[in-house]
Design an enzyme around this catalytic site. Structure first.
Site, short mmCIF file in Angstrom:
data_model
loop_
_atom_site.label_atom_id
_atom_site.label_comp_id
_atom_site.label_asym_id
_atom_site.label_seq_id
_atom_site.Cartn_x
_atom_site.Cartn_y
_atom_site.Cartn_z
N TYR A 107 7.15 49.73 61.72
CA TYR A 107 6.14 48.68 61.88
C TYR A 107 4.76 49.30 62.08
O TYR A 107 4.58 50.18 62.91
CB TYR A 107 6.47 47.79 63.08
CG TYR A 107 7.69 46.93 62.94
CD1 TYR A 107 8.28 46.68 61.71
CD2 TYR A 107 8.27 46.33 64.06
CE1 TYR A 107 9.41 45.88 61.59
CE2 TYR A 107 9.39 45.52 63.95
CZ TYR A 107 9.96 45.30 62.72
OH TYR A 107 11.06 44.51 62.61
N GLN B 260 1.04 36.28 66.87
CA GLN B 260 0.16 37.12 67.68
C GLN B 260 -0.80 36.28 68.50
O GLN B 260 -1.76 36.81 69.07
CB GLN B 260 -0.62 38.07 66.77
CG GLN B 260 0.27 39.06 66.03
CD GLN B 260 1.05 39.95 66.99
OE1 GLN B 260 0.48 40.79 67.68
NE2 GLN B 260 2.36 39.77 67.03
#
Length: 296
Positions: free
Chosen positions: A53, A262
């Site tokens: 990631y 997020q």
């Protein structure tokens, strides 16, 4: 059922929704700390990361999201003790897969350094490497466990046959498998993955339960599926995203939905999924709308 805690192994419990770190890029450390803290406060105590990631979502490269989470821990050390921390390894850009024993051990060690932790609670193979014998993987798992670097082990994107081949060599049972599963991606529902989870006591960790955000935006999703989700959402006083997450949680395999938002303010909306009540008719309406054809 959907609001109940899920079990990982014999002693570990996690919330029905977990926080995925594949988009933990491009924001400040303070914002990341707020995101993770908010998630944990809401009951999302499973935090799922991976060494690869950071190669997308405007990341700075391999390991970037583990490094970002490590900076969160350095800002707020108490968070680590409240989290069931998971990470994955086995994808190498340009190779592309390596599950050899030596590599997995070194990858886990590197992940721990990036996150600034002494161990992870769950270590998973990110994608299968058919050219590594499963016994070699099992030996690596045992080494990591014996050294106290990882407590539990699982797989991601594995077929049923690959999962059971590895399970036949490990000393302790695999506790998780990580398939794609959403109301727009029903493969795990029909290929036997979720049935295997029920049979073997493996917890499914569903990635992209909102189809990479497409269910929320409506892009690239069947109009009939969006209409069905919206009708149920209006009835339940919830968002379309919450209903989609509730669909994943409703399966009797007790899946954990890994969300990647997020934006801390969206986490509370996602948690509303645990309050959505889906009837048998509701889940099959969603399935039919996803398929675009009637069930037989």
């Amino acid at each position: 059922m959907s609001a109940e805690l899920r079990r990982l192994g014999d002693e570990c419990e996690v919330g029905p929704i977990g926080l995925g770190c594949w988009r933990l890029t491009g924001t400040s450390d303070a914002e990341n700390e707020r995101l993770v803290s908010t998630a944990v406060d809401l009951g999302m105590n499973l935090v799922d990361n991976a060494d690869v990631y950071g190669l997308d979502w405007n990341g700075s490269g391999f390991g970037a999201c583990e490094e970002a989470l490590g900076r969160v821990f350095s800002r707020n050390r108490s968070l680590r003790d409240r989290i069931v921390l998971a990470t994955k390894a086995g994808i190498i850009p340009g190779v592309p897969y390596d599950s050899s024993g030596a590599y997995l051990v070194s990858a886990c060690e590197a992940s721990l350094r990036r996150m600034g932790v002494e161990h992870v609670d769950l270590f998973q193979i990110h994608r299968p490497d058919p050219y590594t014998h499963p016994e070699e993987i099992a030996v690596a798992f045992a080494s990591l466990r014996d050294r106290g670097l990882a407590a539990m082990f699982g797989v991601s994107n594995y077929t049923i046959a690959q999962t059971r081949a590895l399970a036949s060599f490990v000393d302790e049972p695999l506790v998780s498998t990580q398939p794609e599963f959403s109301c727009a991606a029903l493969g795990a529902l029909r290929d036997g993955t979720l049935d295997m989870c029920i049979e073997d006591g493996v917890t499914p960790l569903a990635w992209s339960p909102l189809a990479g955000g497409r269910i929320a935006t409506g892009q690239g999703v069947r109009t009939e599926l969006l209409k069905t989700l919206d009708e149920i959402a209006q009835r339940e006083g919830a968002s379309r995203a919450a209903v989609a997450i509730a669909f994943v949680l409703a399966h009797p395999s007790d899946a954990v939905a890994l969300v990647g938002t997020q934006q801390p303010q969206r986490l509370a909306d996602v948690m509303n999924a645990t309050r959505v009540s889906l009837s048998r008719a509701d889940v099959y309406r969603i399935v039919q709308a996803s398929d675009g054809v009637p069930l037989p």
